[in-house]
Design a protein around this motif. Sequence first.
Motif, PDB file in Angstrom:
ATOM      1  N   TYR A 280     -12.559   0.772  -9.068  1.00 45.36           N
ATOM      2  CA  TYR A 280     -11.709  -0.243  -8.455  1.00 45.36           C
ATOM      3  C   TYR A 280     -10.518   0.449  -7.798  1.00 45.36           C
ATOM      4  O   TYR A 280     -10.010   1.454  -8.322  1.00 45.36           O
ATOM      5  N   LEU A 281     -10.103  -0.107  -6.693  1.00 47.09           N
ATOM      6  CA  LEU A 281      -9.049   0.537  -5.902  1.00 47.09           C
ATOM      7  C   LEU A 281      -7.959  -0.486  -5.579  1.00 47.09           C
ATOM      8  O   LEU A 281      -8.252  -1.616  -5.170  1.00 47.09           O
ATOM      9  N   ILE A 282      -6.707  -0.083  -5.780  1.00 41.68           N
ATOM     10  CA  ILE A 282      -5.550  -0.902  -5.404  1.00 41.68           C
ATOM     11  C   ILE A 282      -4.767  -0.150  -4.334  1.00 41.68           C
ATOM     12  O   ILE A 282      -4.301   0.973  -4.580  1.00 41.68           O
ATOM     13  N   ILE A 283      -4.629  -0.753  -3.172  1.00 44.13           N
ATOM     14  CA  ILE A 283      -3.888  -0.135  -2.075  1.00 44.13           C
ATOM     15  C   ILE A 283      -2.497  -0.763  -2.018  1.00 44.13           C
ATOM     16  O   ILE A 283      -2.357  -1.952  -1.730  1.00 44.13           O
ATOM     17  N   GLY A 284      -1.496   0.050  -2.299  1.00 41.40           N
ATOM     18  CA  GLY A 284      -0.112  -0.430  -2.270  1.00 41.40           C
ATOM     19  C   GLY A 284       0.795   0.586  -1.618  1.00 41.40           C
ATOM     20  O   GLY A 284       1.816   0.995  -2.181  1.00 41.40           O
ATOM     21  N   ILE A 285       0.415   1.006  -0.408  1.00 44.70           N
ATOM     22  CA  ILE A 285       1.120   2.114   0.256  1.00 44.70           C
ATOM     23  C   ILE A 285       2.389   1.675   0.966  1.00 44.70           C
ATOM     24  O   ILE A 285       3.080   2.495   1.577  1.00 44.70           O
ATOM     25  N   GLY A 286       2.728   0.391   0.912  1.00 43.96           N
ATOM     26  CA  GLY A 286       3.996  -0.049   1.466  1.00 43.96           C
ATOM     27  C   GLY A 286       3.970  -0.231   2.967  1.00 43.96           C
ATOM     28  O   GLY A 286       2.945  -0.568   3.564  1.00 43.96           O
ATOM     29  N   SER A 287       5.105   0.011   3.598  1.00 45.29           N
ATOM     30  CA  SER A 287       5.265  -0.254   5.027  1.00 45.29           C
ATOM     31  C   SER A 287       6.085   0.844   5.676  1.00 45.29           C
ATOM     32  O   SER A 287       6.662   1.696   5.006  1.00 45.29           O
ATOM     33  N   THR A 288       6.138   0.788   6.989  1.00 40.38           N
ATOM     34  CA  THR A 288       6.929   1.742   7.748  1.00 40.38           C
ATOM     35  C   THR A 288       7.659   0.995   8.855  1.00 40.38           C
ATOM     36  O   THR A 288       7.531  -0.221   9.001  1.00 40.38           O
ATOM     37  N   THR A 289       8.416   1.723   9.652  1.00 40.77           N
ATOM     38  CA  THR A 289       9.237   1.101  10.683  1.00 40.77           C
ATOM     39  C   THR A 289       8.381   0.517  11.798  1.00 40.77           C
ATOM     40  O   THR A 289       7.406   1.121  12.239  1.00 40.77           O
ATOM     41  N   ASN A 290       8.772  -0.655  12.256  1.00 43.70           N
ATOM     42  CA  ASN A 290       8.127  -1.295  13.398  1.00 43.70           C
ATOM     43  C   ASN A 290       9.119  -1.300  14.565  1.00 43.70           C
ATOM     44  O   ASN A 290      10.140  -1.987  14.506  1.00 43.70           O
ATOM     45  N   HIS A 291       8.827  -0.526  15.601  1.00 40.83           N
ATOM     46  CA  HIS A 291       9.712  -0.460  16.771  1.00 40.83           C
ATOM     47  C   HIS A 291       9.318  -1.443  17.868  1.00 40.83           C
ATOM     48  O   HIS A 291       9.946  -1.479  18.919  1.00 40.83           O
ATOM     49  N   PHE A 292       8.266  -2.209  17.622  1.00 41.94           N
ATOM     50  CA  PHE A 292       7.837  -3.275  18.532  1.00 41.94           C
ATOM     51  C   PHE A 292       7.575  -2.787  19.965  1.00 41.94           C
ATOM     52  O   PHE A 292       7.699  -3.547  20.919  1.00 41.94           O
ATOM     53  N   GLY A 293       7.235  -1.522  20.108  1.00 38.71           N
ATOM     54  CA  GLY A 293       6.919  -0.988  21.421  1.00 38.71           C
ATOM     55  C   GLY A 293       8.102  -0.853  22.360  1.00 38.71           C
ATOM     56  O   GLY A 293       7.913  -0.641  23.568  1.00 38.71           O
ATOM     57  N   ILE A 294       9.316  -0.939  21.850  1.00 42.19           N
ATOM     58  CA  ILE A 294      10.507  -0.830  22.703  1.00 42.19           C
ATOM     59  C   ILE A 294      10.683   0.626  23.139  1.00 42.19           C
ATOM     60  O   ILE A 294      10.754   1.527  22.298  1.00 42.19           O
TER      61      ILE A 294
ATOM     62  N   GLN B  17     -14.588  -7.134   0.598  1.00 36.13           N
ATOM     63  CA  GLN B  17     -14.691  -6.036  -0.365  1.00 36.13           C
ATOM     64  C   GLN B  17     -14.606  -6.585  -1.782  1.00 36.13           C
ATOM     65  O   GLN B  17     -13.733  -7.397  -2.088  1.00 36.13           O
ATOM     66  N   ASP B  18     -15.489  -6.116  -2.648  1.00 31.24           N
ATOM     67  CA  ASP B  18     -15.522  -6.605  -4.025  1.00 31.24           C
ATOM     68  C   ASP B  18     -14.642  -5.786  -4.970  1.00 31.24           C
ATOM     69  O   ASP B  18     -14.214  -6.291  -6.009  1.00 31.24           O
ATOM     70  N   ARG B  19     -14.394  -4.527  -4.620  1.00 28.70           N
ATOM     71  CA  ARG B  19     -13.719  -3.630  -5.560  1.00 28.70           C
ATOM     72  C   ARG B  19     -12.406  -3.055  -5.028  1.00 28.70           C
ATOM     73  O   ARG B  19     -11.818  -2.194  -5.666  1.00 28.70           O
ATOM     74  N   ILE B  20     -11.969  -3.509  -3.873  1.00 28.43           N
ATOM     75  CA  ILE B  20     -10.741  -2.976  -3.273  1.00 28.43           C
ATOM     76  C   ILE B  20      -9.715  -4.093  -3.136  1.00 28.43           C
ATOM     77  O   ILE B  20      -9.983  -5.129  -2.528  1.00 28.43           O
ATOM     78  N   PHE B  21      -8.534  -3.868  -3.694  1.00 27.00           N
ATOM     79  CA  PHE B  21      -7.419  -4.798  -3.597  1.00 27.00           C
ATOM     80  C   PHE B  21      -6.324  -4.168  -2.723  1.00 27.00           C
ATOM     81  O   PHE B  21      -6.169  -2.943  -2.683  1.00 27.00           O
TER      82      PHE B  21
END
Length: 425
Positions: free
Chosen positions: A104-118, A294-298
Amino acid sequence: MTSNDRHRPRVVVLGAGFAGAAALRELAHADVSVTVVDQHPYNTFRPLLYQVATGGLNPGDVTYPLRHLSARDHARYRRAKVIGIDRDRRQVIVDEGQPIDYDYLIIGIGSTTNHFGIPGAAEHTMSMYTRVDALRVRDAIFGGLEKIAGDSDTGTGSFTVIVVGGGATGVEMAGAIAELKHAMLTPTFPELNPAEVNVILVEMTGALLPPFDRHLQQYALRQLIKRGVDVRLNTAIASVAKDHVELKDGSAVPADLVVWAAGISGYPDSQEWGLPIGKGGRIVIGDDLRVQDQDRIFAVGDTAINPDHPQAQLASPAIQMGQHAARQIVRLTRSESTEPFRYHDRGIMATIGNQSAVVQLSTGQRITGPLAWFAWVALHLWYLLGGRNRVQTLINLAYRYLIWPRQTGVIIGDVIEPPSQRPDD
């Protein structure tokens, strides 16, 4: 791996932020073998990074060793960067070493900056989503102050910081820089006039702190203005250059340092893993937090989105999602069906400056001023990992806000030139 571990379901947790750490704690006493994977050897308490960026806290106050965390919660830590997921073989592919097997896999890698293509935003701004980011911002701020202090004899020095984004991070950062200017500038830089340091907060909508009640938004606006922040609402950015910001109305604002706090998105790397990607580059999940089809990936926290029930990218939803995903894995190991995730809203809060904050409880109560500020301090100390971190943070915050009016106690490191003062490439 012991022979006993081979008979236990293998759970791999990618990322050890709020969501990953919560999942790790929830699995601590389950009959599973847990491996936590992160490319950094520490957990970072992001809500206090702005304090590091303005010299109020040491970086060690808001980070906690993952090896200690994983050992405490009966897990193994693997320092690595994830470069892929082999769903057929149930393996996590990493940049160094052997693939990591999972049931079983839990993906919790968070986030990064969004520059919105500016245009120019990625190249000429600084963000505060990692420990390294916060230190770079801190060193650039004090580098800029040192530069204009050296130019004080000419009378031409000035230092302008533009904070982009009127959410909690932007409001907290702008307020902290403004207090930095008023509290420490005269005793530390007697040759400077505080008027030479300018703090501008730019927000494209018509209000600060979008999730909050209108009265709390107005309170935050008044408090920032009272602290000398030039707040510009309904102001959209067209592009960013190394020494100025161009607005969509055609005007330009000179800037020595631009701090980007306008938005976050999922990590681009995860889009190469063959998983469904939704709004904001986030992995699409279902009601029970399993990745779509996916059955085993959260997927949990900032990196995940349920299109039917999207959650705010905040600490509280991330923690609850991490706990829920762990519980569903335990249910699956017992051949039980999963349950849908239900978020329990406990409220939101943000600080503006010394003894000034806003709290909005899920019951509808609104709190401002010193009481809200002390509640903010208490909650953040509670969620910090490690007793030493809690004590050290309490000492540093008390020194900064209760003693600072009489003594200067700013924490600095090296100084670097802010973007506007660097030579052209």
